[in-house]
Design an enzyme around this catalytic site. Structure first.
Site, PDB file in Angstrom:
ATOM      1  N   HIS A 180      51.639  74.523  36.027  1.00  0.00           N
ATOM      2  CA  HIS A 180      52.238  72.959  35.761  1.00  0.00           C
ATOM      3  C   HIS A 180      53.281  73.224  34.979  1.00  0.00           C
ATOM      4  CE1 HIS A 180      50.787  74.117  31.574  1.00  0.00           C
ATOM      5  NE2 HIS A 180      51.315  73.012  31.305  1.00  0.00           N
TER       6      HIS A 180
HETATM    7  C1  UD1 Z   1      51.298  68.369  28.768  1.00  0.00           C
HETATM    8  C2  UD1 Z   1      52.263  69.037  27.789  1.00  0.00           C
HETATM    9  C3  UD1 Z   1      52.052  70.594  27.997  1.00  0.00           C
HETATM   10  C4  UD1 Z   1      50.584  71.126  28.228  1.00  0.00           C
HETATM   11  C5  UD1 Z   1      50.091  70.241  29.293  1.00  0.00           C
HETATM   12  C6  UD1 Z   1      48.680  70.418  29.864  1.00  0.00           C
HETATM   13  C7  UD1 Z   1      54.204  67.903  26.662  1.00  0.00           C
HETATM   14  C8  UD1 Z   1      55.606  67.992  26.390  1.00  0.00           C
HETATM   15  N1  UD1 Z   1      53.573  68.834  27.513  1.00  0.00           N
HETATM   16  O1  UD1 Z   1      52.211  68.567  29.940  1.00  0.00           O
HETATM   17  O2  UD1 Z   1      52.616  71.398  26.763  1.00  0.00           O
HETATM   18  O3  UD1 Z   1      50.830  72.444  28.666  1.00  0.00           O
HETATM   19  O4  UD1 Z   1      50.057  68.801  28.830  1.00  0.00           O
HETATM   20  O5  UD1 Z   1      48.232  69.933  30.796  1.00  0.00           O
HETATM   21  O6  UD1 Z   1      53.253  67.296  25.930  1.00  0.00           O
HETATM   22  N2  UD1 Z   1      49.118  63.062  34.575  1.00  0.00           N
HETATM   23  C9  UD1 Z   1      48.108  62.492  35.329  1.00  0.00           C
HETATM   24  N3  UD1 Z   1      47.075  62.147  34.581  1.00  0.00           N
HETATM   25  C10 UD1 Z   1      46.727  62.588  33.317  1.00  0.00           C
HETATM   26  C11 UD1 Z   1      47.993  63.195  32.827  1.00  0.00           C
HETATM   27  C12 UD1 Z   1      49.173  63.368  33.474  1.00  0.00           C
HETATM   28  O7  UD1 Z   1      47.919  62.280  36.691  1.00  0.00           O
HETATM   29  O8  UD1 Z   1      45.709  62.345  32.601  1.00  0.00           O
HETATM   30  C13 UD1 Z   1      50.598  63.056  35.519  1.00  0.00           C
HETATM   31  C14 UD1 Z   1      51.322  62.064  35.307  1.00  0.00           C
HETATM   32  O9  UD1 Z   1      52.111  61.726  36.653  1.00  0.00           O
HETATM   33  C15 UD1 Z   1      52.375  62.625  34.241  1.00  0.00           C
HETATM   34  C16 UD1 Z   1      52.177  64.173  34.536  1.00  0.00           C
HETATM   35  O10 UD1 Z   1      50.966  64.257  35.117  1.00  0.00           O
HETATM   36  O11 UD1 Z   1      53.780  62.218  34.647  1.00  0.00           O
HETATM   37  C17 UD1 Z   1      52.728  64.979  33.505  1.00  0.00           C
HETATM   38  O12 UD1 Z   1      51.918  64.556  32.366  1.00  0.00           O
HETATM   39  P1  UD1 Z   1      52.512  64.923  30.891  1.00  0.00           P
HETATM   40  O13 UD1 Z   1      51.583  64.270  29.824  1.00  0.00           O
HETATM   41  O14 UD1 Z   1      53.970  63.894  30.804  1.00  0.00           O
HETATM   42  O15 UD1 Z   1      52.850  66.269  30.685  1.00  0.00           O
HETATM   43  P2  UD1 Z   1      52.126  67.571  31.250  1.00  0.00           P
HETATM   44  O16 UD1 Z   1      52.805  68.425  32.440  1.00  0.00           O
HETATM   45  O17 UD1 Z   1      50.681  67.423  31.319  1.00  0.00           O
END
Ligand code: UD1
Length: 378
Positions: A205
């Site tokens: 991820h």
């Molecule tokens: C975040 C953390 C990372 C951790 C990871 C575990 C930061 C900078 N990064 O990254 O360190 O390892 O979580 O998962 O805080 N999304 C969904 N549903 C959700 C959450 C996210 O669809 O419940 C999608 C959204 O499109 C979003 C993308 O996933 O833009 C990324 O989510 P985000 O919270 O920005 O960061 P992670 O990649 O999950």
């Protein structure tokens, strides 16, 4: 003592659960739990609360997804009035996600003590958002709870006072030990049609691995080669799922021929118990996660980390982890070596014994009882 624990993203939940438990066992400690809403899907959030027996958050800030600045800023805007109203003695933050730094910065500016669980880890790669979150959170914290010896060295080098650093062990291991038996009962591998130790497990991820199409394609091509020896189960993070829909290589790998008798089995994100069950029975784990490097070390399962660096060196020095980067040939060669050699059993690092949260609660209880009223300090 009044403590506010702040969680936001999936890897926070299994770290916070045992700390909340340990604090609640102490008389005269009031614990509030705040969810920032950084992760919000059921599979990324609510399911973990249920499985880990965590209390429902007292408040959900519902920030959702956004750019780093947006997400961090929104958490601060929404958290600050709560801190002003509640005036806790300590704000406890976990790991290295955007929710961690946002909550720590809010609290520090209001002169509320900050406790950072999993302090001092460093990848020395400032292109990782998590590295910036770690450094900044540590420098705002009054209590730095560390998991491994490298952390204290890093913190001292950065000029952090030794009296603030407490080597307590690993709270993720507290959770793993507590739930291992239940996870084994899930028999996820059999449910998916695999014998134990007859499949590999993949998670991916990190933006550096999945956001760039060429890198993502390189990794997937390595995974395809490994899957010729060993079928691979791939529970897929939402960010990665989005990238798969954009990548031609990924699309080709996911063609129907692959799903009828899948060598690469793509799944939605799994809950804690299902994933732990799959990890326990895996022959090999390929990952770019931080926590999974630690969990495989405790379980004695070989782990190939698809990154150039790790902030958790103890998993390499003592555990089962090997850094393999994101080049196809290196990943395939390392996987073949593990498959040929049988195993890479390591040892379990010091204080990864299931009691880290008790140590954290004891330190906080001891130090904070003697502080003057928060209102007087502000
Ligand atoms: C975040 C953390 C990372 C951790 C990871 C575990 C930061 C900078 N990064 O990254 O360190 O390892 O979580 O998962 O805080 N999304 C969904 N549903 C959700 C959450 C996210 O669809 O419940 C999608 C959204 O499109 C979003 C993308 O996933 O833009 C990324 O989510 P985000 O919270 O920005 O960061 P992670 O990649 O999950």
């Amino acid at each position: 003592m009044k403590a506010i624990c702040v969680v936001g993203a999936r890897p926070n939940f299994m770290k916070a659960a045992p700390v909340i438990d340990a604090l609640r066992r102490l008389p005269a400690v009031q614990v509030m739990l705040i969810h920032t809403g950084q992760h919000y899907d059921r599979q990324m959030s609510t399911l973990f609360f249920e499985e880990l027996g965590m209390p429902k958050p007292d408040l959900d800030l519902q920030v959702g997804s956004g750019s780093h600045g947006e997400q961090t800023g929104q958490i601060m805007v929404r958290f600050e009035p709560i801190l002003k109203a509640e005036r806790p003695d300590v704000v406890i933050v976990f790991g290295d996600v955007n929710s961690t730094i946002a909550a720590a910065l809010c609290a520090a500016k209001l002169q509320i003590a900050v406790a950072h669980v999993e302090a001092g880890l460093r990848s020395f790669d400032r292109s990782m958002p998590e590295e910036l979150n770690r450094i900044l959170t540590d420098h705002l914290s009054d209590f730095l709870f560390t998991t491994e010896p490298s952390a204290k060295k890093n913190l001292l080098k950065e000029g952090i006072e030794e009296e603030k650093i407490f080597f307590v062990g690993n709270v993720m291991v507290d959770t793993l030990m507590k739930h291992r038996h239940r996870a084994e009962g899930r028999r996820m591998s059999q449910q998916l049609g695999f014998d134990p130790k007859a499949y590999g497990l993949l998670t991916l991820h990190r933006p550096s691995n999945v956001d760039d199409e060429a890198t993502f394609a390189e990794i997937l091509s390595a995974v395809e080669a490994v899957s010729a020896h060993l079928p691979i189960v791939f529970p897929c993070h939402p960010r990665t799922r989005q990238q798969i829909s954009k990548s031609r290589t990924a699309q080709a790998l996911m063609k129907p021929s692959h799903t009828v008798r899948p060598r690469l089995m793509l799944l939605d994100p799994l809950g804690y118990l299902e994933f732990l069950s799959l990890m326990i029975d895996a022959r090999l784990v390929l990952t770019d996660s931080g926590g999974i490097q630690e969990e495989t070390t405790v379980l004695g399962v070989p782990c190939l980390t698809l990154r150039e660096n790790t902030e958790r060196p103890v998993t390499i020095e003592q555990g089962t982890n090997v850094l393999v980067g994101n080049r196809r040939d290196n990943i395939v060669a390392a996987a073949e070596k593990v498959l040929a050699s049988g195993n890479t059993h390591g040892r379990i690092p010091d204080l990864w014994d299931g009691k880290a949260s008790e140590r954290i609660a004891a330190v906080l209880n001891d130090r904070l009882r003697t502080l003057p009223e928060t209102a007087d300090r502000a």
